[in-house]
Design an enzyme around this catalytic site. Structure first.
Site, PDB file in Angstrom:
ATOM      1  N   HIS A  72       0.835  -1.210   0.000  1.00 45.26           N
ATOM      2  CA  HIS A  72       0.000   0.000   0.000  1.00 45.26           C
ATOM      3  C   HIS A  72       0.867   1.255   0.000  1.00 45.26           C
ATOM      4  CE1 HIS A  72      -4.209  -1.540   1.304  1.00 45.26           C
ATOM      5  NE2 HIS A  72      -3.624  -2.359   0.456  1.00 45.26           N
ATOM      6  N   TYR A 201      -9.011   5.772   7.913  1.00 47.37           N
ATOM      7  CA  TYR A 201      -9.147   6.108   9.333  1.00 47.37           C
ATOM      8  C   TYR A 201     -10.213   7.198   9.427  1.00 47.37           C
ATOM      9  CZ  TYR A 201      -4.736   3.658  10.284  1.00 47.37           C
ATOM     10  OH  TYR A 201      -3.757   2.703  10.409  1.00 47.37           O
ATOM     11  N   LYS A 297       1.296   0.029  15.369  1.00 46.73           N
ATOM     12  CA  LYS A 297       2.715  -0.025  15.712  1.00 46.73           C
ATOM     13  C   LYS A 297       3.104  -1.184  16.644  1.00 46.73           C
ATOM     14  CE  LYS A 297       4.256   3.333  13.266  1.00 46.73           C
ATOM     15  NZ  LYS A 297       4.599   2.882  11.919  1.00 46.73           N
ATOM     16  N   TYR A 385       4.358   6.723   9.892  1.00 39.95           N
ATOM     17  CA  TYR A 385       3.471   5.609   9.581  1.00 39.95           C
ATOM     18  C   TYR A 385       4.239   4.469   8.904  1.00 39.95           C
ATOM     19  CZ  TYR A 385      -0.926   3.297   8.414  1.00 39.95           C
ATOM     20  OH  TYR A 385      -1.964   2.385   8.341  1.00 39.95           O
TER      21      TYR A 385
HETATM   22  C1  PHB Z   1      -5.912  -3.862  11.215  1.00 40.21           C
HETATM   23  O1  PHB Z   1      -6.018  -4.138  10.024  1.00 40.21           O
HETATM   24  O2  PHB Z   1      -6.257  -4.679  12.084  1.00 40.21           O
HETATM   25  C2  PHB Z   1      -5.367  -2.526  11.596  1.00 40.21           C
HETATM   26  C3  PHB Z   1      -4.898  -1.691  10.612  1.00 40.21           C
HETATM   27  C4  PHB Z   1      -4.395  -0.444  10.957  1.00 40.21           C
HETATM   28  C5  PHB Z   1      -4.389  -0.043  12.267  1.00 40.21           C
HETATM   29  C6  PHB Z   1      -4.841  -0.901  13.265  1.00 40.21           C
HETATM   30  C7  PHB Z   1      -5.341  -2.145  12.931  1.00 40.21           C
HETATM   31  O3  PHB Z   1      -3.930   1.191  12.579  1.00 40.21           O
END
Ligand code: PHB
Ligand code: APR
Length: 394
Positions: A72, A201, A297, A385
């Site tokens: 990604h 998000y 993280k 990130y």
């Molecule tokens: C997840 O796919 O479980 C996931 C992805 C990103 C995050 C937290 C959990 O920040």
């Protein structure tokens, strides 16, 4: 029994460490309290930093991750319906993340362990490290009604937040830093196509939400819930209804729902213990630190501890560099606090917590606005990130 390193815990930290040490010719035994199926049943995040992916390759277990994992180059933040893209690749000069579930990471590591000559003992009860300050530490455990003893050079405590390793260190030798957030994330796994090709998000007045995925046909969604909420209170239907209310309109209309495969609540906690070592015992991963799930993280910070310890032990056994032993905690903690700060920051920017003052809430909203509106803001978010580089160990 005798070995060089006893590893307590067969989660991702213990398994990855065991595999790297094996590749370096360092003998190790893994002791795990539960069964392999139980370990594989835990659903956790699935966003891998480059550093983590490189370690998997170094350990000789990156093949399926590279074949099946999705690279990604960006993700989105939606704030009360308005979507912004964080172009990770462009903002970081080419860096990306790999979407590959922790269950798959664990499965690949378990398969490699089975093929290696190293011993793993599952369902080992009452594991106990001894004589940590001596030159000859050892670990005892119970299995099949008998007590067994393993003599070793060092012990790696990879047994998670509730494990025995951290508890084996006298409390007066440790300092704990903690923030428990009010509320958690209710996660739902379903065999449905993800609502968006990248993660979204969502910051919303009703609470945070996240659209994530495991593959083109499997989705992972989360909604922020209150501290007293229990998973049993949330039917699948209630979950989907609440998620839709938080999604931007065009995503809510596209969302494909189905019965859940798994549903669980992830608590939100920031926790660090210092130092991460005591005599011959080292703490790694969740045994030493916890982050809230925002930014994924947990696994990645655990991996940097594994990198540090495996690199130090390679130099200890290969070059006699025993001076590095004392530096383990200090080296780990620099990157641990990077991950802690980032997860705390991203959590505050995207959630509304009951214990945040109105003033602080306004400051976080202003900061999120700044991040999303400026190149430098987006760059700071993107760089962290994808993961900051590991320290070189010399
Ligand atoms: C997840 O796919 O479980 C996931 C992805 C990103 C995050 C937290 C959990 O920040
Ligand atoms: N004896 C032996 N094993 C134990 C003991 C014990 N007393 N206590 C716990 N364990 C085992 C657990 O059963 C578990 O399999 O240690 C393992 C710890 O695994 P995790 O909790 O997954 O911790 P870690 O490997 O550090 O994980 C790092 O992955 O699972 C996520 O949230 C975690 O994101 C973090 C990352």
């Amino acid at each position: 029994m005798k070995t060089q390193i006893v590893i307590i815990g067969a989660g991702p930290s213990g398994l990855l460490l065991g595999q790297l040490l094996h590749k370096q010719g360092i003998a190790n035994i893994i002791l795990e309290r539960v069964t392999p199926d139980y370990v594989l049943g835990r659903i956790r995040a699935g966003v891998l930093e480059q550093g983590f992916a490189d370690l998997m390759r170094k350990a000789g277990v990156g093949e399926r991750m590279d074949r099946e994992g999705e690279v990604h180059g960006g993700f989105e933040i939606a704030c009360n319906g308005q979507r912004s893209r964080i172009d990770l690749k462009q903002l970081t000069g080419g860096n990306t993340v790999i979407i590959y579930g922790q269950t798959e990471v664990t499965r690949d590591l378990m398969d490699a362990r089975t093929k290696s000559s190293q011993t793993s003992i599952y369902e080992a009860k009452n594991v106990q490290p001894h004589d940590l300050m001596d030159d000859h530490p050892y670990v005892t455990y119970e299995k099949d009604g008998k007590t067994h003893r393993i003599d070793c050079d060092y012990i790696a405590g990879c047994d998670g937040f509730h494990g025995i390793s951290r508890k084996s260190i006298p409390s007066e030798c440790l300092t704990e830093y903690e923030r428990v957030y009010p509320g958690g994330w209710l996660g739902l796994l379903s065999d449905t196509p993800p609502v968006n090709h990248e993660l979204v998000y969502i910051c919303h007045d009703r609470g945070f939400a996240l659209c994530s995925m495991r593959s083109k046909t499997r989705s992972r969604y989360y909604i922020q819930v209150g501290s007293s909420d229990k998973v049993e209170q949330w039917s699948d239907e209630d979950f989907w209804t609440e998620l839709k209310k938080r999604l931007p309109k065009e995503l809510a209309e596209k969302l494909v729902t189905s019965p859940s495969i798994e549903k669980s609540i992830a608590p939100m906690r920031s926790f660090v213990v210092e130092p991460m070592q005591y005599g011959k015992l080292f703490l790694l991963g969740d045994a030493a630190h916890i982050v809230p799930p925002t930014g994924a993280k947990g696994l990645n910070t655990a991996a940097s501890d594994v990198y540090t310890l495996s690199t130090i032990l390679e130099k200890v056994y290969g070059q006699g560099r025993t001076d590095l032993i004392a530096k383990y905690s200090e080296i780990c903690l620099r990157r641990v606090w990077d991950g802690e700060r980032f997860s705390w920051w991203m959590s505050n920017l995207l959630h509304k917590f009951a214990d945040t003052s109105q003033f602080e809430q306004k400051i976080y909203e202003s900061e999120l606005n700044f991040i999303l509106k400026t190149e430098s803001g987006k760059k700071a978010l993107a760089e962290q990130y994808v993961g900051l580089p590991y320290d070189t160990i010399e």
